[in-house]
Each structure stands twice: as structure tokens, then as C-alpha cells.
Design a protein around this motif. Structure first.
Motif, mmCIF file in Angstrom:
data_model
loop_
_atom_site.group_PDB
_atom_site.id
_atom_site.type_symbol
_atom_site.label_atom_id
_atom_site.label_comp_id
_atom_site.label_asym_id
_atom_site.label_seq_id
_atom_site.Cartn_x
_atom_site.Cartn_y
_atom_site.Cartn_z
ATOM 1 N N ALA A 131 -28.288 -11.390 42.154
ATOM 2 C CA ALA A 131 -27.696 -12.343 43.095
ATOM 3 C C ALA A 131 -26.765 -13.326 42.400
ATOM 4 O O ALA A 131 -25.841 -13.866 43.017
ATOM 5 N N PHE A 132 -27.011 -13.596 41.127
ATOM 6 C CA PHE A 132 -26.124 -14.470 40.339
ATOM 7 C C PHE A 132 -26.107 -13.988 38.900
ATOM 8 O O PHE A 132 -27.156 -13.706 38.308
ATOM 9 N N ARG A 133 -24.903 -13.881 38.355
ATOM 10 C CA ARG A 133 -24.715 -13.528 36.952
ATOM 11 C C ARG A 133 -23.854 -14.609 36.314
ATOM 12 O O ARG A 133 -22.805 -14.973 36.871
ATOM 13 N N PRO A 134 -24.205 -15.109 35.150
ATOM 14 C CA PRO A 134 -23.410 -16.194 34.557
ATOM 15 C C PRO A 134 -21.981 -15.789 34.248
ATOM 16 O O PRO A 134 -21.081 -16.621 34.202
ATOM 17 N N GLN A 135 -21.730 -14.481 34.065
ATOM 18 C CA GLN A 135 -20.403 -13.991 33.704
ATOM 19 C C GLN A 135 -19.551 -13.606 34.911
ATOM 20 O O GLN A 135 -18.393 -13.215 34.764
ATOM 21 N N GLU A 136 -20.071 -13.711 36.116
ATOM 22 C CA GLU A 136 -19.447 -13.049 37.262
ATOM 23 C C GLU A 136 -18.062 -13.579 37.608
ATOM 24 O O GLU A 136 -17.248 -12.862 38.205
ATOM 25 N N ALA A 137 -17.728 -14.814 37.250
ATOM 26 C CA ALA A 137 -16.400 -15.348 37.548
ATOM 27 C C ALA A 137 -15.308 -14.709 36.701
ATOM 28 O O ALA A 137 -14.118 -14.921 36.959
ATOM 29 N N LEU A 138 -15.681 -13.909 35.699
ATOM 30 C CA LEU A 138 -14.718 -13.332 34.761
ATOM 31 C C LEU A 138 -14.541 -11.830 34.972
ATOM 32 O O LEU A 138 -14.061 -11.125 34.082
ATOM 33 N N GLY A 139 -14.891 -11.317 36.135
ATOM 34 C CA GLY A 139 -14.796 -9.887 36.371
ATOM 35 C C GLY A 139 -13.386 -9.345 36.265
ATOM 36 O O GLY A 139 -13.169 -8.232 35.765
ATOM 37 N N ALA A 140 -12.395 -10.096 36.738
ATOM 38 C CA ALA A 140 -11.007 -9.620 36.664
ATOM 39 C C ALA A 140 -10.542 -9.530 35.221
ATOM 40 O O ALA A 140 -9.884 -8.559 34.821
ATOM 41 N N GLN A 141 -10.882 -10.540 34.422
ATOM 42 C CA GLN A 141 -10.492 -10.508 33.007
ATOM 43 C C GLN A 141 -11.178 -9.355 32.275
ATOM 44 O O GLN A 141 -10.558 -8.672 31.441
ATOM 45 N N GLY A 210 -23.182 -26.247 42.473
ATOM 46 C CA GLY A 210 -24.551 -25.874 42.760
ATOM 47 C C GLY A 210 -25.590 -26.638 41.955
ATOM 48 O O GLY A 210 -25.287 -27.563 41.187
ATOM 49 N N SER A 211 -26.844 -26.215 42.104
ATOM 50 C CA SER A 211 -27.984 -26.864 41.461
ATOM 51 C C SER A 211 -28.138 -26.389 40.028
ATOM 52 O O SER A 211 -27.334 -25.603 39.513
ATOM 53 N N ASP A 212 -29.220 -26.833 39.392
ATOM 54 C CA ASP A 212 -29.461 -26.437 38.000
ATOM 55 C C ASP A 212 -30.018 -25.025 37.874
ATOM 56 O O ASP A 212 -30.403 -24.597 36.796
ATOM 57 N N LEU A 213 -30.040 -24.269 38.987
ATOM 58 C CA LEU A 213 -30.425 -22.856 38.931
ATOM 59 C C LEU A 213 -29.350 -21.983 38.294
ATOM 60 O O LEU A 213 -29.589 -20.819 37.991
ATOM 61 N N TYR A 214 -28.129 -22.534 38.107
ATOM 62 C CA TYR A 214 -26.999 -21.746 37.645
ATOM 63 C C TYR A 214 -26.437 -22.340 36.360
ATOM 64 O O TYR A 214 -26.596 -23.528 36.069
ATOM 65 N N TRP A 215 -25.751 -21.481 35.611
ATOM 66 C CA TRP A 215 -24.976 -21.993 34.472
ATOM 67 C C TRP A 215 -23.740 -22.687 35.027
ATOM 68 O O TRP A 215 -22.913 -22.058 35.684
ATOM 69 N N ARG A 216 -23.645 -23.995 34.764
ATOM 70 C CA ARG A 216 -22.522 -24.796 35.229
ATOM 71 C C ARG A 216 -21.694 -25.181 34.007
ATOM 72 O O ARG A 216 -21.939 -26.219 33.372
ATOM 73 N N PRO A 217 -20.720 -24.338 33.659
ATOM 74 C CA PRO A 217 -20.077 -24.432 32.352
ATOM 75 C C PRO A 217 -19.260 -25.688 32.112
ATOM 76 O O PRO A 217 -19.077 -26.084 30.951
ATOM 77 N N GLU A 218 -18.766 -26.322 33.164
ATOM 78 C CA GLU A 218 -17.909 -27.486 32.940
ATOM 79 C C GLU A 218 -18.670 -28.803 33.033
ATOM 80 O O GLU A 218 -18.092 -29.873 32.829
ATOM 81 N N LEU A 219 -19.971 -28.743 33.324
ATOM 82 C CA LEU A 219 -20.779 -29.958 33.428
ATOM 83 C C LEU A 219 -21.597 -30.171 32.170
ATOM 84 O O LEU A 219 -22.104 -29.216 31.575
ATOM 85 N N ALA A 220 -21.752 -31.428 31.797
ATOM 86 C CA ALA A 220 -22.572 -31.759 30.632
ATOM 87 C C ALA A 220 -24.057 -31.761 30.981
ATOM 88 O O ALA A 220 -24.907 -31.674 30.088
ATOM 89 N N SER A 221 -24.393 -31.864 32.270
ATOM 90 C CA SER A 221 -25.792 -31.935 32.682
ATOM 91 C C SER A 221 -26.502 -30.617 32.421
ATOM 92 O O SER A 221 -25.892 -29.545 32.375
ATOM 93 N N ARG A 222 -27.819 -30.687 32.286
ATOM 94 C CA ARG A 222 -28.616 -29.515 31.959
ATOM 95 C C ARG A 222 -28.703 -28.563 33.140
ATOM 96 O O ARG A 222 -28.495 -28.921 34.304
ATOM 97 N N ASP A 223 -28.994 -27.318 32.847
ATOM 98 C CA ASP A 223 -29.354 -26.322 33.842
ATOM 99 C C ASP A 223 -30.240 -25.307 33.138
ATOM 100 O O ASP A 223 -30.425 -25.370 31.918
ATOM 101 N N ILE A 224 -30.796 -24.359 33.878
ATOM 102 C CA ILE A 224 -31.759 -23.444 33.268
ATOM 103 C C ILE A 224 -31.095 -22.497 32.271
ATOM 104 O O ILE A 224 -31.782 -21.909 31.425
ATOM 105 N N TYR A 225 -29.782 -22.346 32.359
ATOM 106 C CA TYR A 225 -29.076 -21.512 31.384
ATOM 107 C C TYR A 225 -28.796 -22.289 30.097
ATOM 108 O O TYR A 225 -28.944 -21.750 28.996
#
Length: 565
Positions: A131-141, A210-225
Motif C-alpha cells: 500500500a505504501f513504498r518509500p521509493q514509489e515517488a521515483l518510479g518514472a526515474q 501524512g502521519s509518521d507512518l510514512y517516510w517524509r523525506p523533506e521533514l526533520a520530524s521523526r517517522d517510522i522510517y
């Protein structure tokens, strides 16, 4: 790269090229006793093959873990060649007698994804990993890097024959959205792709809002990734949205249907939740919400229950606002077929990319090379959750084609495997027709001696299955290849040779994309992002080491009896 004077000529490549490639195979046979039908090649067995750019030469391997467990990738030794003799013995002297019959590439489960779409359920990923993959935004690249690698390699390492074509065996899109199909076709045919929907100036997906359930690459705040060693990468999402150029494939390409090309997220029958595609809100439930498990369960076993569950969420949330985008609407099977006749996506062709009529059936036959025929099947059942089946009309058409091409070698292509065609429900696309399952299709295929292989995807795992028929000539190989969204992110070359001794060989070396093994978080170019695409997939919390397959399911020489000798 060694090529024959006429790279697609049916009489194969030069004797010198085959002596070199054959020496590699002969070395493999000499390496061990061949017990259990498998023979492992010694490293020297590949010295004469042109392994550059393939996993025969090198592969991505994990390096040292950093805090949290995240591991950078690095270059490792290539995988060995296995000779598989379950269906025919590897006979000495075939190295000097072989001729090339065909050489092509299979890509599968590329899952080009509109990651900002409101018609997704990323919040169920703790229960259902895809349902969510940390790499999924880079599929075109990642797809551009794979296309570049296919174009660079250009020909089979064992035969030197230039690729006759490329076949994509389904799940070309992730959520059968029109924009995903447009991106997929532009990537394969060549052109400009802007992997962004909704707002033009900002990213509106869960990785930003989204919440901390996802890798949020541009935020400094923690998440489970980040707890697992993922790092902050400023500018990552903005870079992922930038326009990029695809060179397109140099070889003709064909595509078949996957369940993600047929229905909502590949699991939900069409019509149940179509309102979500054009919604202005995106749901994002916390992991503690009991609705998460209810929705995850309904997706796999009771899609009808999703309607009431999502209707309630429209009232209660939680959700965040997104910009509606008409390009997200789902396409129909008819539109999938018609889109392949669009002159803007012709690329290397052919017109229609195998489909015979814009309003014709969703299956077709095509010539891979002189004397070698492909049959593209549609094994999707849009009421089948994720697994597949086949209607009576299509099955009888396949039988007619196998008889029609009795003097040729035939390979069939589908998304589903023989073990994942288990959907017994009626298919709305073929009303009133009996549905046939995988074991029944295997039985039909075994009746035709000219059928040499069934090539498929769906499981995201490498696997070779030997289907033994009543005679050696009624036997065939099932070749299942891992996806290009989940690690190890592979495509597969298939080279077919006549060994001149009553046998055929199918070589199956695997390919990785053309991007550095070790990702640099400061390199946000398309190539740098493609490198991150692979590395992030290895470090996904839901990474499954089984997808790589056994060693004897990767780079192989598959032996079988020649049906016409």
C-alpha cells in the motif's frame, strides 16, 4: 558488443559468436555432475559471454548497516549461470551447432504510480506492505534508467542477437489511472514526462502531508522510517516532480494487462469507489484506528464492504485537502487498447503495439522473430480480487492460434502465473463465460508441441517452473520474473537458440537499471533519483528477501526438446 551483420535475421549470429557463447554453456555443464537437473556454472564458464550490463557481470548487494539498520548498496559479484535440464538433457557439442532464433526483453510489474492520488490506501501498509513504498515517488526515474540499460545492452549476451522486442507483462500502471497509462506509454516510446498531479507547485501526497507512518523525506520530524535509518533529504519531493526525458526503447514494444491495469489498486472491483479518483480530500488514518484493519481486510476478502467504510470516512476523516485532477480518472480496458494506436506513443512501434484493432479484444498475437511467435493473453478477472482466470472465448482463440502457428515456436505472455490464476468468480469483462484457472490453462498448453514457454510476472519473484507433458515435446518452461518496483528491481533477457541436436535453449539473464549502486542523497538528478529508487526499495520496511528467487531461478539456460526436430 558483438552483433551479426543483420541483427534481426532469422538465421542467427555468426558461428564465431556462438562458439564463444557455447563455450560458456559447455563450461557450465562441465562444472558439476548435474544432479537433480541443475548444473551450477563455474565463474570461468562466462568468460566468453558478453555479460556487460547484466547480472552475470555484477549485481547490487547491501553494505554495512548504519544506525537504525539502513544499508547502502554497493557493487557485488554477478550471479552464476545455471543449466536446467528437467525437460531435456544438455548435450555435448551443442556449442558449435547453435543458431540464434530470437532475443527479447521482458519487463514486468513496473507499477507507474500517481502517488498523490486520493484513490489510495497508504495507511494500511503496516498490514499490507504494498500500500505504501518509500521509493514509489521515483518510479518514472527508475523506469528511464531501466530503458537506458536495455538500450545500452541492446543484444543477448550469449547470442549477440539484437533485441527483437520488449514485452511488458502487466501492472504497467498501479491504479489504472489515465495519467499513469500516459506516463507509462511515454516512458516506453520516448518523450517528456512530468510525474506530478494535482497542484503544480507543491507535493500533496502522504510523504509531505501524512502521519509518521510514512517516510517524509523533506521533514526533520521523526517517522517510522527515519527510526530505521532513513534520512532527511531536502528537495527530494520537488525533484521527484520535475519533468524528465525518456529516450524510449530502441526495440518495438508490447504490453499486456495486469490486475493493476484492470481495477482499483488491482484488488477492488471497478465502480465501487470510483468517486475517490476525483476527490478533493485524501484519507490518512493513524495506525491505531480500528478502521485500518477493517479496510485492509475488506480489500483482500470483501471489497463490497469498502463502500460503507469509506462513506463513513467522508464524514469523520481524518483527511487532508488535495487538488482534484481529471487526469486521474480510471481507464477502461477498451481505452487501454485504443491508447496503443495513438501516434504520439508509437516510438519504435509497431502501430497498435500488438493490438489488431482499436475496438478489438484485449489479447493478441505478434511475431517476435521469423519462426518465433508471441501470444499476449489477458488473465485478469476484474472481480477476482488480485488473482486471475481466463474466459472460454479467449482460451479457444489461443488454441486456434497454437494450431495456426504449428510450424513456429510459440511463447505465451501473461501477467498472472499458473499458480495465481485461481479466481473462480465470473468476470464482468466476459459475461456468461466459463472461467478457466491456471492448472486448466497448463493442461491446454501441454497439448501443443510448439508451445515452448509461458512468460509472466505478478508475484514480484523470480521463479522457473518446468511443466512436463506426456512427451518431451509436449513440455514447456514457465518463466516468472521479479518486478521493477520492489527490490531487486529486475528485467529479463530471453534468448532462444536451436542447438542443432534436437534441443532448444532459452537463456534468461537478468538486467538491473542503469544507475549507480550506491546512492548519493545530494544528487537529485534523474540518475541520482533512480539510484535512490533502488536503494530505498531494498530498505523498505516490507522488503522480502524471497523475491530475489533461488539462484537457479535467475540466470539460466533452460533446455527443452525442439518440437520440430
Amino acid at each position: 558488443m558483438s552483433h551479426s551483420p543483420d541483427p534481426r535475421a532469422h538465421d542467427g549470429v555468426s558461428r564465431r559468436t556462438f562458439l564463444a557463447a557455447g563455450a560458456a554453456a559447455a563450461g557450465a555443464v562441465a562444472a558439476t555432475s548435474g544432479a537433480a537437473g541443475l548444473v551450477r556454472a563455474e565463474p570461468s564458464a562466462l568468460d566468453s559471454a558478453n555479460a556487460a550490463g547484466t547480472t552475470l557481470d555484477r549485481v547490487a548487494v547491501p553494505g554495512k548497516a548504519r544506525k537504525g539498520g539502513y544499508r547502502k548498496l554497493t557493487e557485488g559479484a554477478g550471479w552464476p549461470l545455471y543449466v536446467r535440464q528437467e525437460l531435456a538433457a544438455a548435450r555435448s557439442g551443442r556449442d558449435s551447432r547453435r543458431t540464434a532464433l530470437a532475443s527479447f526483453v521482458q519487463i514486468t510489474d513496473i507499477h507507474i504510480t500517481d502517488v498523490q492520488s486520493p484513490a489510495r490506501f497508504e495507511y494500511v501498509h503496516p498490514i499490507q506492505g504494498p500500500a505504501f513504498r518509500p521509493q514509489e515517488a521515483l518510479g518514472a526515474q527508475g523506469a528511464v534508467a531501466l530503458i537506458k540499460r536495455i538500450n545500452q545492452v541492446a543484444s543477448g549476451p550469449f547470442t549477440g542477437r539484437r533485441f527483437d522486442c520488449v514485452v511488458s507483462t502487466g501492472d504497467n500502471t498501479d491504479n489504472h489511472e489515465l495519467i499513469e497509462l500516459t506516463w507509462f506509454q511515454k516512458l516506453l516510446s520516448g518523450g517528456s514526462v512530468t510525474p506530478n498531479t494535482g497542484a503544480r507547485d507543491r507535493f500533496e501526497g502522504v510523504q509531505a502531508l501524512g502521519s509518521d507512518l510514512y517516510w517524509r523525506p523533506e521533514l526533520a520530524s521523526r517517522d517510522i522510517y527515519k527510526d530505521r535509518g532513513f534520512v532527511q533529504i531536502p528537495g527530494y519531493l520537488r525533484a521527484a516532480m520535475r519533468t524528465l526525458q525518456s529516450p524510449g526503447l530502441d526495440a518495438p514494444w508490447y504490453a499486456v494487462f495486469g490486475n493493476h491495469d484492470e481495477q482499483f489498486l488491482g484488488t477492488v472491483p471497478n465502480g465501487f469507489l470510483d468517486w475517490m479518483y476525483l476527490s478533493s480530500v485524501k484519507f490518512d488514518l493513524p495506525g491505531s484506528d480500528p478502521a485500518v484493519s477493517e479496510i485492509a481486510g475488506a480489500m483482500t476478502s470483501n471489497p463490497a464492504a469498502l463502500g460503507p467504510l469509506l462513506a463513513q470516512l467522508r464524514i469523520t476523516g481524518p483527511a487532508f485537502d488535495v487538488t482534484p485532477d481529471a487526469r486521474r480518472r480510471p481507464f477502461t480496458p477498451r481505452e487501454f487498447v485504443r491508447s496503443h494506436f495513438n501516434p504520439a506513443i508509437k516510438g519504435a512501434g509497431p502501430v497498435g503495439h500488438g493490438f489488431r484493432d482499436p475496438d478489438g479484444p484485449t489479447w493478441y498475437s505478434f511475431q517476435i522473430a521469423p519462426g518465433v511467435r508471441g501470444i499476449a493473453m489477458n488473465t485478469c478477472n476484474s472481480l477476482g480480487i488480485s488473482d486471475g482466470s481466463m474466459g472460454e472465448k479467449q482460451l479457444r482463440w489461443i488454441e486456434r492460434k497454437l494450431r495456426e502457428f504449428s510450424d513456429e515456436l510459440v511463447l505465451v505472455f501473461s501477467h498472472h502465473t499458473s499458480t495465481t490464476m485461481t479466481a473462480t468468480l465470473p468476470n464482468p469483462e466476459t459475461p456468461g463465460e466459463k472461467q478457466y484457472l491456471g492448472e486448466e490453462l497448463v493442461a491446454v498448453l501441454k497439448q501443443h508441441k510448439n508451445l515452448i514457454a509461458w512468460v509472466n510476472g505478478h508475484t514480484h519473484q523470480n521463479e522457473m517452473i518446468a511443466h512436463r507433458g506426456a512427451t518431451e515435446k509436449n513440455s514447456f518452461w514457465e518463466i516468472n520474473t521479479a518486478s521493477h518496483i520492489d527490490f531487486p528491481q529486475l528485467a529479463r533477457i530471453l534468448e532462444i537458440t536451436d542447438n542443432g541436436d534436437g534441443t532448444l535453449s532459452i537463456f534468461t539473464p537478468l538486467l538491473e537499471a542503469d544507475s549507480p549502486y550506491t546512492a548519493d542523497e545530494d544528487d537529485l538528478s534523474p540518475t541520482g533519483l533512480a539510484s535512490l529508487y533502488r536503494e530505498l526499495s531494498f530498505n523498505d520496511l516490507h522488503y522480502d528477501a524471497e523475491r530475489i528467487g533461488k539462484a537457479a531461478d535467475r540466470n539460466c539456460e533452460l533446455l527443452l526438446a525442439h518440437p520440430h526436430r
